[in-house]
Design an enzyme around this catalytic site. Structure first.
Site, PDB file in Angstrom:
ATOM      1  N   GLU A   1     -20.864  -7.907  37.251  1.00  0.00           N
ATOM      2  CA  GLU A   1     -20.319  -7.054  38.310  1.00  0.00           C
ATOM      3  C   GLU A   1     -18.795  -7.139  38.410  1.00  0.00           C
ATOM      4  O   GLU A   1     -18.249  -7.612  39.428  1.00  0.00           O
ATOM      5  CB  GLU A   1     -20.964  -7.398  39.656  1.00  0.00           C
ATOM      6  CG  GLU A   1     -22.465  -7.211  39.656  1.00  0.00           C
ATOM      7  CD  GLU A   1     -23.098  -7.217  41.051  1.00  0.00           C
ATOM      8  OE1 GLU A   1     -22.402  -7.511  42.030  1.00  0.00           O
ATOM      9  OE2 GLU A   1     -24.294  -6.903  41.144  1.00  0.00           O
TER      10      GLU A   1
ATOM     11  N   GLU B   1     -30.042  -7.410  36.906  1.00  0.00           N
ATOM     12  CA  GLU B   1     -30.413  -7.863  38.255  1.00  0.00           C
ATOM     13  C   GLU B   1     -31.095  -6.734  39.010  1.00  0.00           C
ATOM     14  O   GLU B   1     -30.661  -5.580  38.926  1.00  0.00           O
ATOM     15  CB  GLU B   1     -29.181  -8.274  39.091  1.00  0.00           C
ATOM     16  CG  GLU B   1     -28.575  -9.584  38.711  1.00  0.00           C
ATOM     17  CD  GLU B   1     -27.374  -9.956  39.584  1.00  0.00           C
ATOM     18  OE1 GLU B   1     -27.275  -9.458  40.727  1.00  0.00           O
ATOM     19  OE2 GLU B   1     -26.551 -10.744  39.108  1.00  0.00           O
TER      20      GLU B   1
HETATM   21  S1  NCW Z   1     -23.260  -7.777  45.040  1.00  0.00           S
HETATM   22  C1  NCW Z   1     -24.019  -9.123  45.506  1.00  0.00           C
HETATM   23  N1  NCW Z   1     -25.048  -9.572  44.752  1.00  0.00           N
HETATM   24  C2  NCW Z   1     -26.005 -10.506  45.127  1.00  0.00           C
HETATM   25  C3  NCW Z   1     -25.530 -11.829  44.544  1.00  0.00           C
HETATM   26  O1  NCW Z   1     -26.396 -12.864  44.853  1.00  0.00           O
HETATM   27  C4  NCW Z   1     -25.329 -11.798  43.036  1.00  0.00           C
HETATM   28  O2  NCW Z   1     -24.594 -12.895  42.617  1.00  0.00           O
HETATM   29  C5  NCW Z   1     -24.607 -10.528  42.644  1.00  0.00           C
HETATM   30  O3  NCW Z   1     -24.608 -10.372  41.249  1.00  0.00           O
HETATM   31  C6  NCW Z   1     -27.192  -9.953  44.458  1.00  0.00           C
HETATM   32  O4  NCW Z   1     -26.606  -9.265  43.330  1.00  0.00           O
HETATM   33  C7  NCW Z   1     -25.205  -9.326  43.380  1.00  0.00           C
HETATM   34  N2  NCW Z   1     -23.659  -9.744  46.572  1.00  0.00           N
HETATM   35  C8  NCW Z   1     -22.487  -9.477  47.283  1.00  0.00           C
HETATM   36  C9  NCW Z   1     -22.756  -8.557  48.376  1.00  0.00           C
HETATM   37  C10 NCW Z   1     -21.505  -8.186  49.021  1.00  0.00           C
HETATM   38  C11 NCW Z   1     -21.597  -6.831  49.607  1.00  0.00           C
HETATM   39  C12 NCW Z   1     -20.417  -6.599  50.423  1.00  0.00           C
HETATM   40  C13 NCW Z   1     -20.239  -5.134  50.640  1.00  0.00           C
HETATM   41  C14 NCW Z   1     -19.084  -4.925  51.519  1.00  0.00           C
HETATM   42  C15 NCW Z   1     -18.772  -3.482  51.620  1.00  0.00           C
END
Ligand code: NCW
Length: 450
Positions: free
Chosen positions: A161, A355
């Site tokens: 990501e 994922e």
């Molecule tokens: S984007 C995100 N995630 C979760 C995390 O556990 C993992 O490491 C990531 O690859 C599940 O998949 C991805 N988490 C961050 C969420 C933040 C969202 C904030 C949005 C604000 C506008």
């Protein structure tokens, strides 16, 4: 039907699961710094997390029981090379080698992610991804990974990501390192990250000539509000296009994938960013455009789009009371159909779902089991949609569930549970949830039970 060699697995990352050990010799990462500033919802930190640093053998035994055939995990850069570029931490080398050996002994195929967000603080202090030297720093890290682990691993993913690193870390400041930089700097940081990807692919090709190498961006999927061709076309245009709000540029799909797969930035973005762009050289684009074996995608949700009277993109309202996960993310199973389909049409590359999953409010019932039927219903619908995309010709290489077990959910601390395995944080005891038993059958039957 999923192909015979479909990869079924579970995923996690170093920072979210490992925890620390006083003797591990790890350096400080930007997430260590960020949590120490009180930025986490429950005031927690990841010093213990799931304590995988001490419990990985138990975890691989659990995975074996669950019939897991592949595990996607990340290496902590600041643990392997404490200051990011200098001396290699031999304790970390031994740890990750033993982890890889144990995985293989349990019949679990490792997929190493090089970068899942915990950037060495020492490099952030030099400007991080905005520093023009940053691609070289990552190249060296990739060399160390290749030198030490290529004999034990056949599959690598450069970045997880990248949009979150740039958008949450540098544009919005929600994630470490908590910066809010001007557009010019964040575009340049993203460019350096893409160059770092290219350099890492080159290095890994030398060190692991038979390995498969991919890259794992994310994005909410613009999906059509109906099956009308004009809605499908509008959704596709939105999916690869740009949000009118420039502050959202970092979530973009094509800006992070076109250079890697097609060797150029999308023209729409170039036009949009013209006042803030750096010079884009042919050499840089050739470097970024290294052949890769698969496109990894983290897909969790989407948003409906329809075509207006003149074909323009219209954001369709969600139904009132639409279903959401514990993260507040909408439940939209068809994103796992349209996302891979659109991606395959544009890039003609194998797609690996790196994922997918949901956070639920899981708790042990009086019988001590975790009855997470909501997660089973979610996965059943999502994976069935993925299967439909495969049936219609999109080349889907595999699916990793996020996550193997509950873990440290970044700024949400331990308040959000994504695992197929429940972690009781005070005792660190693991319990396979109902969804874990259900997913075992999905893997065993290659999705024929869906
Ligand atoms: S984007 C995100 N995630 C979760 C995390 O556990 C993992 O490491 C990531 O690859 C599940 O998949 C991805 N988490 C961050 C969420 C933040 C969202 C904030 C949005 C604000 C506008």
């Amino acid at each position: 039907m999923f192909r015979d060699d479909f990869v079924w697995g579970v995923a996690a990352s170093a920072y979210q699961t490992e925890g620390r050990d006083v003797n591990d010799g790890a350096g400080v990462s930007i997430w260590d710094t960020f949590v120490s500033k009180g930025k986490i919802a429950d005031g927690s930190n990841a010093d213990v997390a799931c304590d995988m640093i001490h419990r990985y053998k138990e975890d691989f035994a659990i995975m074996k029981t669950m019939g897991v055939k592949a595990y996607r995990f990340s290496i902590s850069w600041s643990r392997l090379i404490p200051d990011g570029i200098g001396e290699v931490n031999e304790a970390a080398v031994s740890f990750y080698r033993d982890m890889l050996i144990t995985m293989r002994e349990n019949g679990i195929k490792p997929f190493i992610t090089l970068f899942h967000w915990e950037y060495p603080q020492a490099l952030e202090d030099k400007g991080g991804w905005v520093n023009p030297e940053s691609p070289k720093w990552f190249e060296r890290y990739a060399q160390v990974v290749g030198d030490n682990f290529a004999d034990l691993c056949d599959d690598f993913i450069t970045f997880n990501e990248p949009q979150c690193t740039i958008n949450l870390g540098y544009v919005r400041g929600y994630h470490a390192p908590g910066k809010e930089l001007p557009l010019k700097d964040t575009l340049f940081a993203a460019h350096n990250l893409l160059k770092a990807h290219g350099l890492a692919v080159k290095v890994l090709r030398q060190k692991a000539p038979n390995a498969r190498i991919g890259y794992a961006p994310t994005c909410g999927v613009a999906y059509p509000a109906s099956d009308a061709p004009k809605d499908i076309e509008a959704a596709k245009r939105r999916y690869f296009g740009f949000d009118e709000d420039l502050a959202n540029w970092g979530w973009n799909v094509s800006w992070f994938l076109d250079p890697v797969i097609l060797g150029r930035y999308p023209q729409e973005g170039i036009d949009l960013f013209k006042d803030d762009l750096f010079e884009i050289t042919k050499e840089d684009m050739e470097l970024i455009n290294q052949p890769i074996d698969f496109i990894g995608q983290n897909i969790y949700n989407g948003y409906p789009i329809k075509a207006g009277d003149n074909g323009e993109i219209v954001y369709e309202k969600r139904d009132r009371g639409y279903n959401q996960t514990a993260m507040g993310w909408p439940i939209t199973p068809s994103c796992l159909y349209w996302g891979p389909k659109f991606l395959y049409e544009r890039y003609h590359k194998d797609i690996l779902i790196t994922e997918n999953g949901m956070a639920c409010c899981d708790y042990p019932a009086p019988d001590s089991a975790i009855h997470d039927g909501e997660r089973i219903a979610f996965l059943d619908k999502y994976i069935s949609n993925l299967q439909k995309a495969a049936d219609e010709g999109a080349s889907i290489m595999g699916y990793f569930h996020w996550s193997y077990c509950d873990n440290f959910e970044w700024t949400d601390g331990y308040t959000k549970r994504f695992g197929l395995v429940y972690v009781d944080y005070p005792s660190l005891k693991r319990t396979i949830k109902d969804s874990g038993f259900w997913f075992k059958e999905v893997m065993e039957t290659n999705g024929k039970n869906l």
